[in-house]
Design an enzyme around this catalytic site. Sequence first.
Site, PDB file in Angstrom:
ATOM      1  CG  ASP A 168     -32.715  25.879  72.057  1.00  0.00           C
ATOM      2  OD1 ASP A 168     -32.597  26.838  71.270  1.00  0.00           O
ATOM      3  OD2 ASP A 168     -33.569  25.835  72.947  1.00  0.00           O
ATOM      4  CG  ASP A 365     -33.832  30.418  67.869  1.00  0.00           C
ATOM      5  OD1 ASP A 365     -33.028  29.839  68.629  1.00  0.00           O
ATOM      6  OD2 ASP A 365     -35.050  30.200  67.886  1.00  0.00           O
TER       7      ASP A 365
END
Length: 485
Positions: A168, A365
């Site tokens: 992440d 992202d």
Amino acid sequence: MGPLTYLFPLFFLFCSSPLTHSRTTPQTPKTTPLHVVSSIQNTHKALALTPPHHHRSQRQQEPSFASSFILQVHSRASIQKPSHNDYKSLTLSRLERDSARVRALQTRLDLALKRISNSNLHPTESGNEFKFNELQGPIISGTSQGSGEYFLRVGIGKPPSQAYMVLDTGSDVSWIQCAPCSDCYQQSDPIFDPLSSSSYELIHCDAPQCKSLDLSECRNETCLYEVSYGDGSYTVGEFATEMVTLGTASVDGIAIGCGHNNEGLFVGAAGLLGLGGGSLSFPAQLNATSFSYCLVDRDTDSASTLEFDSPFPRNAVTAPLRRNPELDTFYYLGLTGISVGGDLLPIPEASFEVDATGGGGIIVDSGTAVTRLRSEVYDALRDAFVRGTKGLPSANGVSLFDTCYDLSSKSSVDVPTVSFHFPDGKELPLPAKNYLIPVDSTGTFCLAFAPTTSSLSIIGNVQQQGTRVGFDISNSLVGFSANSC
């Protein structure tokens, strides 16, 4: 997923005038082929994947002289068989999960801008100066539960307990579910027991790592942490230092959360490895000057790599890596424009910039699947794409996709090329399969972009698939290398 700690790069702007006027970019073909049949075949494979016991990628089998620290990356579908009966229900589940992810990122930024956080993050002296040349491990895709996450195989503790952790870039704090569990969700591996590790050490309340947390509490001189995500997910527990093993190499003293109370959309993973830009992130604690990852097709069982302190490949298209002074977790990218079919869209440069208050901008992202663009930018992109696909039969919209096509009678089609543009005339054309994607197994394909009412735009992992995305932290650059998994 994405905790209240989220990440990624902003695309920098291109022209000096308020608008990037439409003009042809001859170096890239106006159209790109989409192989319809092979894309549909992959939808069938996604529902039939059998999680293997061990993953090895071609890149890992042939060590790169340029790489000094390598981890394998896998899709979630490759380690946990999807529970859906058909590909459309899997797609709808993914999109619902993706919307929750986007809300989490937006919430993280809103909290930072409103100064709701207990404290600002400050650089932490981790003291970890070690060689990366022995560190190795795998990356996987996380779509079977409706998410776009990718997984890493990591060893926690001494002796190491192997666990799959979510990769992440939108988070800083790394954490793992721990025994005894007050509330733990289902995961693929046994729950980590800190009593079985000789390297587990609790962090004291006055330690710099504890003071760097957004949310913390002191109990019996021990630092307790909490990380909340905008989708309702959270993790709460003790903050500790532990040995982390990646392949054949280990590093001690990494601050991680030992979560005894965890809830949310992490099903399958044992925890999360935070690769954001803050002081508590895994790269920061390693004192890494750069890292890169390549995300494999989420519907296959192939694997790629996460690499630390390795240079960009020669074919990398580079752009400025920007930071938001109000939130150091996200990686913003210097984007100058977007073109469709060789024509730059007439988009104001301010649509991609961080404003004076810290709002706006565009980040890269790893956890968001579908690229989100401000409504006026999305409308311009969609309208240009529709004009270039007048000969294709249209289909009804699906979930957040409003531009879809019935390609059931086609084996291959040519569609307008979509490219991102960066300063100095640099261009990154996307493969057609990265923006026109199947949403079922019968031939319905949709344009994989979506509008957002937020000022924050996001480059998602569907658009990143098959491209090595690198972050040169020391030189403030982002690199994109096509076909480098």
